[in-house]
Write an enzyme that holds these catalytic residues in place. Sequence first.
Site, mmCIF file in Angstrom:
data_model
loop_
_atom_site.group_PDB
_atom_site.id
_atom_site.type_symbol
_atom_site.label_atom_id
_atom_site.label_comp_id
_atom_site.label_asym_id
_atom_site.label_seq_id
_atom_site.Cartn_x
_atom_site.Cartn_y
_atom_site.Cartn_z
ATOM 1 N N GLU A 179 1.156 -1.320 -0.281
ATOM 2 C CA GLU A 179 -0.113 -0.289 -0.183
ATOM 3 C C GLU A 179 0.500 1.078 -0.106
ATOM 4 O O GLU A 179 1.709 1.640 0.203
ATOM 5 C CB GLU A 179 -0.938 -0.249 1.320
ATOM 6 C CG GLU A 179 -1.815 1.422 0.806
ATOM 7 C CD GLU A 179 -2.854 1.098 2.360
ATOM 8 O OE1 GLU A 179 -3.952 1.552 2.110
ATOM 9 O OE2 GLU A 179 -2.207 0.928 3.346
ATOM 10 N N GLY A 193 2.958 1.690 11.435
ATOM 11 C CA GLY A 193 2.752 0.690 12.293
ATOM 12 C C GLY A 193 3.038 -0.254 12.342
ATOM 13 O O GLY A 193 2.530 -1.387 12.669
ATOM 14 N N ALA A 194 1.765 -0.475 11.227
ATOM 15 C CA ALA A 194 1.002 -1.973 10.474
ATOM 16 C C ALA A 194 0.291 -1.763 9.247
ATOM 17 O O ALA A 194 -0.367 -0.079 8.380
ATOM 18 C CB ALA A 194 -0.280 -1.875 11.522
ATOM 19 N N MET A 195 -0.358 -2.704 8.521
ATOM 20 C CA MET A 195 -0.703 -2.536 7.198
ATOM 21 C C MET A 195 -1.581 -3.783 7.193
ATOM 22 O O MET A 195 -0.980 -4.968 7.675
ATOM 23 C CB MET A 195 0.161 -3.346 6.629
ATOM 24 C CG MET A 195 -0.236 -3.057 5.365
ATOM 25 S SD MET A 195 -1.317 -1.312 4.352
ATOM 26 C CE MET A 195 -2.228 -2.495 3.142
ATOM 27 N N GLU A 196 -3.231 -3.604 6.697
ATOM 28 C CA GLU A 196 -4.276 -4.545 6.946
ATOM 29 C C GLU A 196 -4.694 -5.511 5.365
ATOM 30 O O GLU A 196 -5.214 -5.692 5.287
ATOM 31 C CB GLU A 196 -5.157 -3.798 6.691
ATOM 32 C CG GLU A 196 -5.436 -2.746 5.239
ATOM 33 C CD GLU A 196 -4.789 -1.289 5.396
ATOM 34 O OE1 GLU A 196 -5.749 -0.937 5.080
ATOM 35 O OE2 GLU A 196 -4.372 -1.346 6.042
ATOM 36 N N HIS A 242 -6.875 -1.878 14.954
ATOM 37 C CA HIS A 242 -7.411 -0.534 13.850
ATOM 38 C C HIS A 242 -7.450 -1.585 12.438
ATOM 39 O O HIS A 242 -8.295 -1.734 12.125
ATOM 40 C CB HIS A 242 -6.552 0.237 13.580
ATOM 41 C CG HIS A 242 -5.763 1.232 13.343
ATOM 42 N ND1 HIS A 242 -6.839 2.634 12.598
ATOM 43 C CD2 HIS A 242 -5.568 1.500 10.774
ATOM 44 C CE1 HIS A 242 -6.166 3.045 10.885
ATOM 45 N NE2 HIS A 242 -5.818 2.357 10.400
ATOM 46 N N GLU A 243 -6.519 -2.764 12.454
ATOM 47 C CA GLU A 243 -5.722 -3.343 11.672
ATOM 48 C C GLU A 243 -7.517 -4.537 11.505
ATOM 49 O O GLU A 243 -7.680 -4.511 10.683
ATOM 50 C CB GLU A 243 -4.561 -4.128 11.489
ATOM 51 C CG GLU A 243 -3.559 -3.300 11.541
ATOM 52 C CD GLU A 243 -3.680 -1.852 10.465
ATOM 53 O OE1 GLU A 243 -3.928 -2.135 9.956
ATOM 54 O OE2 GLU A 243 -3.194 -0.652 10.915
ATOM 55 N N HIS A 247 -9.538 -2.972 9.339
ATOM 56 C CA HIS A 247 -9.756 -2.885 8.454
ATOM 57 C C HIS A 247 -10.115 -3.498 6.782
ATOM 58 O O HIS A 247 -9.763 -4.259 5.625
ATOM 59 C CB HIS A 247 -8.517 -2.251 7.271
ATOM 60 C CG HIS A 247 -7.633 -0.571 7.705
ATOM 61 N ND1 HIS A 247 -8.097 -0.340 6.817
ATOM 62 C CD2 HIS A 247 -6.703 -0.273 7.963
ATOM 63 C CE1 HIS A 247 -7.859 1.313 7.138
ATOM 64 N NE2 HIS A 247 -6.405 0.910 7.816
ATOM 65 N N GLU A 273 -9.471 4.339 6.403
ATOM 66 C CA GLU A 273 -8.061 5.152 7.610
ATOM 67 C C GLU A 273 -9.251 5.712 8.196
ATOM 68 O O GLU A 273 -8.917 6.116 9.593
ATOM 69 C CB GLU A 273 -6.771 6.248 6.441
ATOM 70 C CG GLU A 273 -6.371 4.997 6.210
ATOM 71 C CD GLU A 273 -5.529 3.902 6.747
ATOM 72 O OE1 GLU A 273 -6.064 4.070 8.209
ATOM 73 O OE2 GLU A 273 -4.834 2.893 5.582
#
Length: 905
Positions: A144, A278-281, A314-315, A318, A337
């Site tokens: 992403e 921070g992170a990715m979904e 959060h992830e 998503h 987001e």
Amino acid sequence: MATNGLPFPWSKMRLPNYIVPVHYHLLIHPNLTTLRFNGSVKIEIDVKNNTNWVVLHSKNLKIFTATVLDEHEAHLSDKVLSVLEYPPHEQIAIFSPKILTSGEKYFLYLEFGAPLSDGFYGFYKSTYRTKAGETRILASTHFEPTSARMALPCFDEPTFKANYTVRIRRGPSHIALSNMPLEQTVEIGNGLFEDQFEVSVKMSSYLLAFIVCDFKSVSGITATGINISIYAVPEKWHQTHYALEAALRLLEFYEQYFNILYPLPKLDLIAIPDFQSGAMENWGLTTYRETSLLYDPDISSASDKLWVTIVIGHELAHQWFGNLVTMEWWNDIWLNEGFARYMEFVSVGAVYPELKIEDHFLDTCFGAIGRDSLNSSRPISSLAENPTQIKEMFDTVSYDKGACILHMLRHFLTDEGFQSGIIRYLRRFRYSNARNEDLWDSLIKTCSEEEFTAGEHCYSSTQATKNAYRFAGEHVDLKKMMYTWTLQKGIPLVTVKRQKRKLYIGQERFLKIVLPDDPSWHSLQDGYLWHIPLTYKTSHSDHEIKHIFHTKSDVLTLDEEVDWVKLNTDMNGYYMVHYDEEGWNALTELLRVNHTALSFTDRAGLIHNAFQLVTAGRLSLDRALDLISYLKSETHNVPLLQGLGYLQSFYKLIEKRNIADVTYNLKTYILQYFRDVIDKQSWSDDGTVSDRRLREEVLSLACDFGYPPCLEKAKQLYDSWVESNGTISLPTDVSETVYMIGAQDDSGWAYLLEKYGVSMCETEKSKFLSALASSKDSKKLLRLLQLGMDGTVIKTQNLPSLIYMVARNPMGHFLAWDFVKKHWDELVEKFPLGSFGIRNIIVGTVTQFSSTEELREVEAFFKSITEQVSQLRITQVATENLEKNIVWLRRNLETMRTWLQQRLN
């Protein structure tokens, strides 16, 4: 022109839509010794218009062969097809001598290879060190927004959703992971294995993921049978257990809240040692920075636990918002987001009420206001075409402002109305793409004339009132209302003047730097009007009164005369409020006499609004300082930290300008005034999360200000920790403060750097790093920056935050800025323009300045790199923040000086 000098058949940045991918069959083989990967992909395509050309994305890949096959997988041409490349658009084109006919099925087959990427995008290499000091390598993906094209040729835009069948080749000592569960493993000779994964659901290219590593995992199963696993470096396996518990509980919450089952059989969460954000979904294989997933109860603090829980929340949000329903284009990335940022608060609040996430939410909105009250802000939904502009969309406006207007909307629609609306949205657009307006349409429930007349929250089904939404007895056009929040930038300021029972209200755009007597003020106000869901409470009403305010001015009539009125109840609305003199007086007096008459969010909101208005020159500093003088009797952490935070930020600003008398007096005032709060703190991990967050902030401040009891206690804890050779556990909430005091002499600094090198816990390392960066020795600070640049001892991923830590240190702000200027080209190589990293570096260094000479120097530097940063919005944001510091000092320094002298005498 293509790279070989021939004309390239397509001139636009976006791909043509007459060829649509249906199914990718991907084989990928990373070699962790040569650090290269090879692969092949067979893409089933659907042709909408007759054409000879297939245009798709590819970046830094070498294409070895390209062929087009018919539906029986027979070659269309006996010739080797040529591949044209056009790097400025990251596109390739394949010419088929035989026309591809509309309505027919074809396959595009490509073989390709490339080195594993060096940065944090595409298919890249990551490393970690074992306790024995051995370096191990893994390969992981981050696609992403526009980097899938670095790992395979593909149609790399969110609307081109397709199914993926992935096969990965690896050696015997590794495992391979992808979005879907493993179907089977085949031994293919030469000591190689091929892992074959199940077919994915239909998804966008940026959500594809694959990893080859030697990690260990811990697993559990949700109530609905989803297998959840947490993966980490083998020696950090014991730090995965909290994440597993949180992921199980949060996934179950979302399935119920959205009333849609998670559509995959499994969900992996994996901590990658080198990670930019921070992170990715990625669907079914979410990737995290180690500090966002791993939790060690002996070392991690209450804030660390809250952070891990929030990021997982959060992830997981998503998996529905973003993965199941994806925005049509990146201009609406806030639909992913903003929602995920908001749902992390909803989910963590419901599942872990003890973490008091609501205390944290106000900071999110205050952060959004900070950015949105600058003229360099942007609308939530903004134009973004090229990869740099798209990366820059992942900012405070998309995440935080997006979350805050959703919160306002939920409060307006009621919890039930909001929830049923987003369920409609997710069902209507599942496995496809949506736009801004699709969300507003989905939030509208149609009802009968009888229900409408009875005051239901819905749209009437009769044509006459089609657009009218019933709200507090008023009719509201929801779509029109929400467009005023998403299609124009900025934040409204509501002005209030009370005369007897009448409230005279006005609205204008709130700007932090421009003065109302500045000639440009009117032009910056032109055309700005919001539909504001206004709420207020008075001394005579406990319940909230609601009203939609959509004109420049209005008059509201109260039922009776009141002593005070407070607008924007509980900060549920995304707007600022400015009262007339009497209004501020009444509220200041109320806080002094009976502050609990207002909720803690209202108290924090008042403090925030007052100091923001001071910055904008709308309220005098002494008025705001008088307002917070009630804090002596404040027992809630949120308003306390809000007031303290402002005083501390003024201190930091004045300290950097070497204004000795005011620096000294402000420090003395803070230590005297908050002495009771400081002395009350225990050096332990007792109390609620809220108490623990207060302890962390207050003790850090007291030691930073050299408060003797604090220094003695910290030094004593530090010495006993060193004596035990770091084996005793320090209270986690105060450990960073303890390290900071230890880092102030040579031997302490050297010891912490050595500990940093061998620690197996990333949260502990970040506390060590913060302490090391607090040194008052510029040689040591420079050494840290060089280690960050080198990337061995201090990983490159931590360089942006390290530069910011050094810049915040009064000894380091010029040092950090000079370092950034000198190494600019190398920094841009490590962190692409528009990325989180480069934005943090720019803002983190520039906003430490506050003089016109510094402003000129910063502008000159940005001018010297115009070619690179001309399209970056962040340079304007940074410059405007610097201007804000200059104006603040010019306007408020004397007031601060006088006010402190009066108080201290």
